[in-house]
Scaffold this motif. Structure first.
Motif, mmCIF file in Angstrom:
data_model
loop_
_atom_site.group_PDB
_atom_site.id
_atom_site.type_symbol
_atom_site.label_atom_id
_atom_site.label_comp_id
_atom_site.label_asym_id
_atom_site.label_seq_id
_atom_site.Cartn_x
_atom_site.Cartn_y
_atom_site.Cartn_z
ATOM 1 N N MET A 130 -5.365 4.404 9.122
ATOM 2 C CA MET A 130 -5.547 3.666 8.039
ATOM 3 C C MET A 130 -6.819 2.996 7.617
ATOM 4 O O MET A 130 -7.106 2.091 8.493
ATOM 5 N N HIS A 148 -1.657 -6.178 2.372
ATOM 6 C CA HIS A 148 -2.017 -4.647 2.169
ATOM 7 C C HIS A 148 -1.025 -3.917 3.207
ATOM 8 O O HIS A 148 -0.436 -3.134 2.772
ATOM 9 N N TRP A 170 2.054 -1.354 1.613
ATOM 10 C CA TRP A 170 2.248 -0.157 2.503
ATOM 11 C C TRP A 170 3.744 -0.179 2.806
ATOM 12 O O TRP A 170 4.307 1.123 2.434
#
Length: 263
Positions: free
Chosen positions: A80, A130, A134
């Motif tokens: 990712m 982040h 996620w």
DNA sequence: ATGGTTGGACCCCAA
């Protein structure tokens, strides 16, 4: 199944230490951070020779870099992009039984604990935010998941050698700890270490290279973590820190952490 | 309050 997480600080110069780890602990899966090598130069053959025929990696030249070594084949290896960066700081795979394993390398964040003055610290905070986004996504709901890696944050008072002296030191500041705690609450992640080590007992996974005698001064921090979703908690069988790896020849500044889990 | 060490790239950067 025995799963290890280790910030190895260059995979190429530490092949002999990986060999020792395998001889002493025989992990099924080894998650590495800071491999510091681009994919074209990854020491694939050396790792398969250690008994890991299934090797997944996502690296870059000189900095960062992730790898997962496995005795059994794993599915869907996927890096990712994190916090709008090109840095190679994540690699996810699927274990048999549909359990997701995500290996993370959170930025260290530089020295000044102020996002306005220090872009590296800002990046670190955005990186953890982040991770929270996620983990909060609908796709993760009810999933069986393990996250491991160098989170570069020691959240608890007894995850550092001196809570008071480290409050303004990057890795233990309230800004970082708050964000890590927010991530923890997303899916009510289990901190595997603290299932086995009492909260009031000091536990570290990293000791600076800058200490003359790391063992005598013992100024460590618990920067490396293994978390699972609560639906996996009943399967967890054990946890340990391979502390004596800090005394091996030409060591990493981090030591391997291990989880046994019945999958 | 300061400086201490390491790896990998290049003559310094990130940790």
């Amino acid at each position: 199944m025995r799963i290890v997480s280790w910030n190895i600080n260059s995979v190429r110069i530490r092949i002999p230490l990986l060999k020792k780890l395998v001889e002493e602990q025989n992990p099924d899966i080894i998650c590495l951070q800071e491999t510091k090598v681009e994919d074209a130069s990854f020491p694939h053959a050396d790792l398969t020779a250690l008994g890991y025929p299934h090797v997944y990696f996502s690296g870059q030249k000189g900095y960062n870099g992730m790898a997962i070594l496995s005795r059994i084949p794993l599915e869907n290896p996927t890096p990712m992009g994190m916090a709008k960066s090109e840095d190679k700081r994540h690699l996810g795979v699927l274990l048999p039984g549909g359990v997701a394993l995500h290996n993370f390398y959170v930025p260290a964040g530089g020295d000044i604990p102020d996002p306005a003055q220090n872009p590296a610290f800002d990046f670190k905070l955005r990186f953890v935010e982040h991770m929270t986004e996620w983990a909060s996504a609908p796709a993760q709901k009810n999933g069986k998941m393990i996250i491991v890696g160098d989170f570069n944050i020691a959240p608890g008072e007894h995850d550092v050698w001196s809570h008071k002296q480290l409050l303004k030191i990057v890795s233990h500041t309230p800004a970082e700890v708050d964000r890590l705690n927010t991530l923890q609450k997303t899916l009510n992640w289990t901190d595997v270490a603290r299932k086995f080590v009492p909260h009031e007992e000091k536990s570290y996974s990293w000791w600076s290279y800058r200490n003359k005698d790391w063992k005598a001064s013992n100024r460590g921090r618990r920067l490396d973590h293994i978390w699972t979703t609560p639906n996996l908690a009943p399967a967890i069988r054990g946890y340990s820190v391979h502390t004596h790896a800090r005394d091996w020849d030409s060591p990493s500044d981090h030591v391997p952490i291990l989880m046994d889990i019945a999958l």
